[in-house]
Design an enzyme around this catalytic site. Structure first.
Site, mmCIF file in Angstrom:
data_model
loop_
_atom_site.group_PDB
_atom_site.id
_atom_site.type_symbol
_atom_site.label_atom_id
_atom_site.label_comp_id
_atom_site.label_asym_id
_atom_site.label_seq_id
_atom_site.Cartn_x
_atom_site.Cartn_y
_atom_site.Cartn_z
ATOM 1 N N TRP A 134 0.802 -1.223 0.000
ATOM 2 C CA TRP A 134 0.000 0.000 0.000
ATOM 3 C C TRP A 134 0.832 1.268 0.000
ATOM 4 C CZ3 TRP A 134 1.926 2.322 4.177
ATOM 5 C CH2 TRP A 134 2.342 1.526 5.251
ATOM 6 N N ASN A 135 2.129 1.191 0.315
ATOM 7 C CA ASN A 135 2.846 2.439 0.596
ATOM 8 C C ASN A 135 3.132 3.287 -0.645
ATOM 9 O OD1 ASN A 135 4.646 0.355 -0.077
ATOM 10 N ND2 ASN A 135 6.327 1.257 1.072
ATOM 11 N N ALA A 160 -2.632 -4.404 -2.039
ATOM 12 C CA ALA A 160 -2.981 -4.358 -0.619
ATOM 13 C C ALA A 160 -4.459 -4.012 -0.457
ATOM 14 C CB ALA A 160 -2.110 -3.334 0.099
ATOM 15 N N SER A 211 6.055 -7.388 3.400
ATOM 16 C CA SER A 211 6.709 -7.754 4.646
ATOM 17 C C SER A 211 7.515 -9.039 4.493
ATOM 18 C CB SER A 211 5.666 -7.943 5.747
ATOM 19 O OG SER A 211 4.866 -9.088 5.474
ATOM 20 N N GLU A 232 10.867 -8.243 -2.857
ATOM 21 C CA GLU A 232 11.415 -6.989 -2.321
ATOM 22 C C GLU A 232 10.744 -6.775 -0.975
ATOM 23 O OE1 GLU A 232 11.577 -3.642 -0.866
ATOM 24 O OE2 GLU A 232 10.410 -2.876 -2.558
ATOM 25 N N LEU A 233 11.521 -6.993 0.097
ATOM 26 C CA LEU A 233 10.948 -7.042 1.435
ATOM 27 C C LEU A 233 11.400 -5.830 2.251
ATOM 28 C CD1 LEU A 233 11.474 -10.886 1.925
ATOM 29 C CD2 LEU A 233 9.557 -9.680 0.847
ATOM 30 N N CYS A 266 10.311 1.377 2.253
ATOM 31 C CA CYS A 266 11.306 0.337 2.515
ATOM 32 C C CYS A 266 12.714 0.902 2.420
ATOM 33 C CB CYS A 266 11.116 -0.833 1.565
ATOM 34 S SG CYS A 266 11.033 -0.363 -0.168
ATOM 35 N N GLU A 363 13.042 -3.212 12.092
ATOM 36 C CA GLU A 363 12.655 -2.145 11.177
ATOM 37 C C GLU A 363 11.502 -1.366 11.798
ATOM 38 O OE1 GLU A 363 11.166 -1.447 6.558
ATOM 39 O OE2 GLU A 363 10.820 -3.382 7.518
#
Length: 458
Positions: A134-135, A160, A211, A232-233, A266, A363
């Site tokens: 969602w970011n 998301a 995540s 890509e976490l 991230c 994090e």
């Protein structure tokens, strides 16, 4: 999580959606699979580029409305939302202009392999599932869609659950731009539906940004099915400042790097490591500027930090900060959720964090900065690498020898010297360690979902 648009600035649910049924998901997969058979064979790079440029044209023309939608759904400031929309258009244009060259046949020396012809050809894999966060609702999904479509793949987007309208917009704008029906579809489904989609034999590959637990799940399923993935976490990016750095510029960039996207990126700088010689000066300036940021309504152009995207995110960050303070860390500014409606957490700076505290390794996905003192470059690199993540990194120094040390020794997929970590269409993006594997963007990104076929002609 329900599939709904909920305004993070007020907590009000604006619109809800019904999840797609199993039959609807199956029909979407069938439509994508059937489209791929025709799309890969009967469209040229030139035709795809025309549609990709048309997509960019529409995105740019509708930028104000789309930015407002993203701000409503996940709370980013209207200024950053507008910038994201325009960046998404740029991503489509980059691949429209460069895909043919990036995927051109690569000749080998035929004589050395006993052939009349020998070369490498890049061919699309098929239906690719994208599980997106969602970011960055448009940029993250768009930077998957553009290279996938230009390579000849077709896409299924599981976005998301809190940004359904942004997800639907991307599929709609791609269709309106001229891409054939079935090339790119949004599936409004819960996370529990991902396994069934990925195990479907008609789905060739997957990419996930999200995540670590989500990545572990998708990676395990894809591994079981022997399907390629890009993950890509998370990231816990270091931001190192050495004595030779331009301190004022480093501090201002540190502030932007920490609170970009309300701290929910991230590649946001999260752990700030200052050399002992300039530590006190850095902390003083950093705290002063973080404290001065305007927190408020994300639709107000003057707002610099908006709400967190979900109530759960706000509560998790508050708990992380409270735990650190209880263990002896010092809160220099911020440190408590803001009163009133919405999921606001103020810009926060924390010092005196020790290795035994959870905050040393976790994090923090919000506007919370941890600051560490390093006696020398060796300790700075040691602290920078003391994380299970390895996505981005920043180092500030004018000393060329120090620059070489940071470039060589920081364990990350990206090292930015005297600048803020930013994703560009022209540069590969991704991490190492528990930040994932594979790459997005640039030539590396478009080739991730291609069959690298060796051709030998006698």
């Amino acid at each position: 999580m329900p599939i709904a648009t909920t305004n993070p600035a007020t907590g009000e649910t604006v619109k809800t959606f019904t999840a797609a049924s199993n039959d609807e998901v199956d029909a979407a997969i069938a439509r994508a699979y059937a489209r791929f058979q025709d799309y890969r064979r009967n469209t040229t790079f030139a035709q795809r580029a025309e549609w990709a440029h048309a997509t960019a044209d529409l995105i740019e023309a509708e930028a104000d409305q789309t930015a407002a939608l993203m701000t409503l759904e996940m709370g980013k400031t209207i200024a950053s939302a507008k910038a994201e929309v325009l960046k998404s258009a740029k991503g489509f244009r980059y691949y429209a202009d460069n895909a043919a060259a990036l995927l051109a046949d690569e000749p080998a020396d035929a004589g050395k392999v006993g052939a009349s012809q020998a070369y490498t050809r890049y061919q699309p894999l098929g239906v690719v599932l994208a599980v997106m966060p969602w970011n960055f609702p448009l940029w993250q999904a768009g930077r998957f869609a553009a290279p996938a479509l230009m390579a000849g793949n077709v896409g299924l987007l599981k976005h998301a659950s809190n940004v359904p309208q942004s997800a639907l917009y991307l599929a709609d704008v791609i269709a309106r731009a001229g891409f054939p029906d079935g090339c790119f579809q949004t599936l409004l489904v819960s996370a529990s539906a991902v396994e069934g989609i990925l195990r479907d034999p008609r789905v060739a590959a997957a990419t996930l940004t999200g995540s670590e637990p989500a990545g572990q799940s998708v990676g395990a399923i894809a591994g079981d099915e022997i399907k390629p993935t890009v993950l890509e976490l998370g990231g816990s990016d270091p931001f190192i400042v050495m004595p030779s750095a331009d301190l004022d510029k480093a501090v201002s960039t540190a502030v932007t790097g920490r609170v970009q996207n309300n701290g929910q990126s991230c590649i946001a700088a999260k752990r700030f490591i200052a050399h002992a010689d300039i530590y006190d000066a850095f902390v003083d300036k950093f705290v002063e500027q973080m404290s001065a940021l305007t927190v408020g309504d994300p639709t107000d152009p003057q707002t610099q930090v908006g709400p967190l995207a979900t109530e759960q995110s706000r509560d998790e960050i508050a708990q992380q900060v409270d735990d650190a303070a209880a263990a002896g860390a010092v809160i220099r500014c911020g440190g408590k959720p803001l009163a009133g409606p919405g999921w606001y957490y103020p810009p926060t700076v924390i010092t005196d964090i020790t290795k035994d505290m959870n905050l040393y390794t976790e994090e923090v996905f919000g506007p919370v900065a941890s600051v560490y003192r390093a006696a020398d470059i060796d300790e700075a690199i040691e602290i920078a690498n003391a994380t299970t993540f390895g996505l981005g990194s920043n180092a500030w120094t004018q000393d060329e020898a120090e620059q070489r040390r940071f470039i060589n020794d920081i364990e990350a997929g990206q090292v930015f010297i005297n600048g803020m970590t930013v994703s560009y269409p022209e540069l590969p993006f991704g991490g190492i360690k528990r930040s994932g594997y594979g790459r997005e963007l640039a030539g590396h990104g478009i080739r991730e979902f291609c069959n690298i076929k060796t051709v030998w002609v006698g």
